[in-house]
Design an enzyme around this catalytic site. Structure first.
Site, PDB file in Angstrom:
ATOM      1  N   SER A 117     -21.881  -3.911 -22.102  1.00 24.23           N
ATOM      2  CA  SER A 117     -21.975  -3.920 -23.565  1.00 24.23           C
ATOM      3  C   SER A 117     -22.210  -2.525 -24.134  1.00 24.23           C
ATOM      4  CB  SER A 117     -23.126  -4.838 -24.001  1.00 24.23           C
ATOM      5  OG  SER A 117     -23.420  -4.690 -25.376  1.00 24.23           O
ATOM      6  N   TYR A 140     -17.954  -2.063 -29.794  1.00 25.58           N
ATOM      7  CA  TYR A 140     -17.931  -2.319 -31.225  1.00 25.58           C
ATOM      8  C   TYR A 140     -17.490  -1.007 -31.869  1.00 25.58           C
ATOM      9  CZ  TYR A 140     -20.745  -6.538 -30.498  1.00 25.58           C
ATOM     10  OH  TYR A 140     -21.193  -7.762 -30.103  1.00 25.58           O
ATOM     11  N   THR A 166     -14.151  -5.554 -29.177  1.00 27.17           N
ATOM     12  CA  THR A 166     -14.557  -6.793 -29.846  1.00 27.17           C
ATOM     13  C   THR A 166     -14.077  -6.753 -31.293  1.00 27.17           C
ATOM     14  OG1 THR A 166     -16.489  -7.112 -28.430  1.00 27.17           O
ATOM     15  CG2 THR A 166     -16.526  -8.183 -30.579  1.00 27.17           C
ATOM     16  N   LYS A 233     -10.774  -8.487 -27.570  1.00 23.43           N
ATOM     17  CA  LYS A 233     -11.619  -9.660 -27.351  1.00 23.43           C
ATOM     18  C   LYS A 233     -11.978 -10.293 -28.689  1.00 23.43           C
ATOM     19  CE  LYS A 233     -16.063 -11.030 -25.297  1.00 23.43           C
ATOM     20  NZ  LYS A 233     -16.764 -11.456 -26.540  1.00 23.43           N
ATOM     21  N   HIS A 257     -16.891 -15.466 -29.331  1.00 20.42           N
ATOM     22  CA  HIS A 257     -18.172 -14.755 -29.253  1.00 20.42           C
ATOM     23  C   HIS A 257     -19.312 -15.695 -28.861  1.00 20.42           C
ATOM     24  CE1 HIS A 257     -19.445 -10.582 -30.601  1.00 20.42           C
ATOM     25  NE2 HIS A 257     -20.592 -11.089 -30.184  1.00 20.42           N
ATOM     26  N   ASP A 288     -13.485 -16.787 -22.449  1.00 21.59           N
ATOM     27  CA  ASP A 288     -14.913 -17.047 -22.237  1.00 21.59           C
ATOM     28  C   ASP A 288     -15.369 -18.123 -23.204  1.00 21.59           C
ATOM     29  OD1 ASP A 288     -15.365 -15.917 -24.741  1.00 21.59           O
ATOM     30  OD2 ASP A 288     -16.357 -14.125 -24.007  1.00 21.59           O
ATOM     31  N   GLY A 289     -16.629 -18.577 -23.003  1.00 20.49           N
ATOM     32  CA  GLY A 289     -17.216 -19.560 -23.909  1.00 20.49           C
ATOM     33  C   GLY A 289     -17.349 -20.941 -23.318  1.00 20.49           C
ATOM     34  N   ILE A 291     -18.288 -21.927 -20.186  1.00 23.07           N
ATOM     35  CA  ILE A 291     -17.978 -22.143 -18.767  1.00 23.07           C
ATOM     36  C   ILE A 291     -19.283 -22.282 -17.989  1.00 23.07           C
ATOM     37  CG2 ILE A 291     -16.941 -21.087 -16.708  1.00 23.07           C
ATOM     38  CD1 ILE A 291     -15.089 -19.621 -18.905  1.00 23.07           C
ATOM     39  N   ARG A 312     -23.872 -16.263 -20.842  1.00 26.37           N
ATOM     40  CA  ARG A 312     -25.290 -16.621 -20.831  1.00 26.37           C
ATOM     41  C   ARG A 312     -25.825 -16.967 -19.439  1.00 26.37           C
ATOM     42  NH1 ARG A 312     -23.282 -19.012 -25.807  1.00 26.37           N
ATOM     43  NH2 ARG A 312     -24.507 -18.369 -27.649  1.00 26.37           N
TER      44      ARG A 312
END
Length: 809
Positions: A117, A140, A166, A233, A257, A288-289, A291, A312
């Site tokens: 990140s 970003y 992003t 992304k 996100h 993603d998201g 999984i 996460r």
């Protein structure tokens, strides 16, 4: 080939990612947990991400001769051992001091790539030195392009291999959990690769620093300042995917996100097939998201993804086990992917296609009024916890059951866990005498036989039928002079807490102030009612007025309304602390000044030796205190009779006035209807038998509890002398009464330590961390001295001492 770090059950902290999530929630500060888990708005997109995968049905093919499935892929010329990478996640240092260093080391065990990140808490060059797999930089784009360019230069110099732009965050989404918590980054948590700035509020910083006017030209700008491939992304529409490729993007990441930006955006998995069709294999496509299983990975690959990003759950692993926890989480998903491929007859990832997915149950995003879909497994009806109220996943709700059941779980162990009265003082015939005394009292008041029968056998008034008896006792024994109409008789003090909280907390911004540590029955009730809790650290003498003042001001500055403060002024559970008279006066003055109510709970006053200080309610002259009471410790807990003194006037919109007790009774009428008439009869009979003075009702019990506390403290002092504290590091408080004391130790007194204590040494206690709403107490344990006979107490302390010494090494 095995992808797991720990192959034996005892080597792991969990067998599934859900188990890791549960363990992580137990060890993380609540505000940090909410920052990680929370999403935008009502968090419907967070739910939709999980639900989309939960709806997947895979079609197995048998006798496929697969043998050992091949999981590896190549992206940008680099070999990936599995189609899994770590998603970009900010501030790993909130979870553990090693932060991203531990993450890249854990991922490196299997060579898993990591997307680092912009807001990483460790320097890029440090991460590159520790990494064993590819590193990509998530970006970003800031208003000050020089900052963005400098980030890229640092990453390139460190050997990063790609840029991930992003594009779904012109600013951070409105995340209600963070707003309610007044979230600020913990002290010392800052981005290591950005110039100094005020990063304390991620949301506020994004509004100032992010370029909200960003357009497609940013892709060509990135390509002009770097030779690294650029992935975009945050793509959820086929047209945007096509535009990204036209502008020169080298890859697409389908992402919402994690549900943290636009609530009601579609689940990433739902739009994946459309975007796969639009890109048509022209670039790497990741998603993603939501999984959480290896079968989720296989479904994503089958519908067009080259790889997935895991978010996460990586932080859950990091919280529970550091780098090893990260490695274990990634290994679990990889092993589950192997199993899914074997069971479906899929030899390689290239063999996974749309035909593998028999059905997904996908539908359009729900309309605003639509409720989340209930997941219905095939066969007999089974409910999923994720479809139940969120409080049922709160570990605090397990704590009450633990306290009640732990003694039975280890029947041969001596237990210091339950805060129960000593049973030898109870006489089986006594309860019948109490009921007879009450019945005779009713007859003496002139009731007919039919009326007496009705008062025992029938439903009674919601507010209770022994309020006069309790009011008289409060006046004579506690100096609390209130009318009987201001009382509500409840099913134990626990119901009194629940009813009062339900009545008082009406707005989303209302917040309940509590001590840390705090009685879990109160914080559990707050969790059930979706009431935000703000914990105030308790000192050795209980609450500090300064600490309460600071908490009130903090809450007000964050736009929240401090509604009430819960306090146990005498022999507190769990700490055992007692507030001084000066502290009580200070607290009443503070409550009046800030317009907050005090919820006073003091169940141990009348079973403790020595002179009693006046209760807060006895000192209250402005109706600032709601007094919560129980007869569990003084009469007997099986009666389950408690009460609330709520004499606060309430004015209706039409000018009508009532008491808060009247409003609480309305709620009770819809919860338990009324408290058992028979139980009320027993308690009232006991009060009448004692002449309205419970303080002298059972002096033997008071002496017993005082001696038990003294015996425990003396035994600890003999085993761990104060003049050798530097050697053993063990200390404890010395309460003047009550049932509990706190022992501080130089090791983690957690559930694992408790298991060792019970199994190897035959002694049970309660981890103090269970009582800290926002984290803390990891190196302390609570002892309850009320339940054991003297010889068992002595043996129990001896066993506890042996356990502590074994932990000290």
């Amino acid at each position: 080939m095995s992808y797991r770090v720990g192959q034996n059950r005892e080597d792991t902290c969990g067998l599934t990612l859900e188990e890791y999530a549960y363990r992580a929630q137990q060890v993380l500060d609540r505000q940090v947990w909410d920052f990680i888990e929370g999403g935008a708005g009502d968090e419907r997109t967070v739910l939709a991400n999980r639900q989309a995968f939960a709806d997947v049905v895979l079609r197995p093919r048998v006798l496929a001769g697969v043998g050992e499935p091949v999981l590896s892929i190549d992206i940008f010329g680099r070999h990936w051992p599995t189609p899994i990478a770590v998603a970009p996640l900010a501030y790993h240092t909130m979870v553990t001091p090693d932060g991203e260093l531990a993450t890249v080391r854990g991922a490196g065990v299997s060579g898993t790539p990591v997307v680092v990140s912009t807001f990483a808490g460790k320097r890029f060059d440090e991460l590159a030195a520790a990494a064993s797999g590819p590193l990509w930089l998530q970006l970003y784009c800031f208003r000050d392009r020089r900052t963005t360019r400098h980030l890229i230069e640092q990453a390139e110099a460190a050997g990063f291999e790609a840029l991930v732009l992003t594009v779904d965050a012109p600013r951070l989404g409105r995340r209600l959990r963070d707003l309610r918590n007044g979230f600020r980054l913990p002290a010392g948590v800052v981005p290591a690769n950005l110039p100094s700035s005020d990063f304390a509020s991620p949301s506020d910083h994004s509004r100032l620093a992010f370029d909200s006017a960003l357009d497609w030209s940013v892709v060509s700008w990135l390509r002009s300042v770097s030779t690294l491939p650029v992935l975009v992304k945050g793509i959820l529409a086929p047209a945007d995917a096509e535009r990204a490729l036209a502008e020169g993007a080298s890859g697409i990441i389908v992402s919402n996100h994690g549900g943290r930006q636009l609530d009601r955006a579609p689940a990433s998995f739902e739009v994946l097939p459309e975007i796969a069709a639009a890109t048509a294999g022209r670039c790497p496509l990741l998603v993603d998201g939501g999984i959480r299983r290896g079968s989720d990975v296989l479904a994503a690959v089958a519908l067009g993804a080259d790889a997935v990003l895991l978010g996460r759950p990586v932080l859950h692993g990091l919280a529970v086990g550091g780098g090893e926890g990260v490695a274990e989480v990634l290994g679990i998903v990889a092993e589950e992917l192997v199993e899914a491929m074997l069971m479906t007859g899929t030899a390689t990832l290239a063999d996974a296609g749309p035909a593998l997915v028999a059905s997904t149950g996908r539908s359009a995003a729900p309309a605003p009024a639509a409720a989340p879909r209930l997941e219905r497994p095939s066969g007999a009806l089974a409910l999923r916890k994720r479809d139940l109220h969120q409080s049922l996943s709160d570990p605090v709700l397990d704590t009450m059951n633990f306290l009640n059941e732990i003694t039975d779980r280890y029947p041969d162990a001596i237990s210091f866990a339950p805060g129960r009265p000593y049973e030898e003082f109870y006489d089986l015939e006594q309860v019948f005498d109490y009921v007879r005394r009450y019945v005779h009292g009713l007859a003496e008041q002139g009731m007919s036989k039919a009326q007496v029968v009705r008062s025992i056998y029938q439903y009674g008034p919601a507010a209770g039928q022994i309020r006069e008896v309790i009011a008289q006792w409060l006046r004579e024994d506690e100096g609390i002079d209130v009318p009987a109409e201001s009382l509500v008789v409840t099913v134990g003090c626990q119901e009194a807490m629940f009813l009062v909280l339900r009545a008082l907390f009406a707005r989303p911004e209302d917040v309940l102030l509590v001590s840390s540590p705090c009685y879990v029955g109160l914080t559990g009730a707050a969790s059930l009612l979706d009431i935000d809790v703000l914990a105030i650290e308790e000192g050795d003498q209980g609450f500090s007025g300064t600490a309460v003042e600071d908490a009130v001001r903090r809450a007000l500055a964050d736009g929240r309304r401090p509604r009430a403060l819960y306090v146990v002024p005498d022999h507190s559970n769990p700490s055992g602390n007692t507030m001084s008279l000066a502290a009580r006066a200070e607290l009443l003055e503070l409550a009046g000044r800030h317009g907050i109510l005090l919820l006073e709970d003091s169940p141990y006053r009348l079973v403790s030796p020595g002179e009693r200080l006046p209760s807060l309610k006895a000192l209250d002259r402005e109706h600032r205190v709601i007094h919560l009471g129980s007869f569990s410790k003084t009469v007997f807990p099986g009666a389950r009779v408690g009460f609330a003194v709520a004499d606060q006037p309430v004015e209706g919109s039409n000018g009508e006035r009532s008491l808060l007790a009247d409003e609480i009774a309305k709620i009770k009428s819809m919860v338990t209807v009324n408290t058992s008439s028979l139980s009320q009869a027993a308690v009232a009979g006991a009060l009448m038998s004692a002449g309205g003075l419970l303080s002298s009702f059972n002096p033997a019990a008071t002496d017993f509890y005082a001696n038990a506390m003294q015996l425990t403290v003396q035994a600890l002092a003999e085993s761990f002398p104060a003049d050798r504290h530097d050697t053993h590091g063990v200390s404890w408080n010395e309460p003047s009464g009550g049932f509990f004391l706190t022992v501080r130790v130089p090791f983690r007194a957690d559930a694992d330590a408790l298991a060792r204590s019970a199994q190897r040494f035959g002694v049970v206690w309660t981890p103090m961390s269970y009582f800290h709403p926002s984290g803390g107490g990891e190196k302390a344990l609570r002892l309850s001295v009320s339940y054991l006979a003297p010889e068992r107490l002595t043996e129990g302390v001896a066993r506890l001492v042996r356990f502590i010494r074994s932990e000290l090494g």
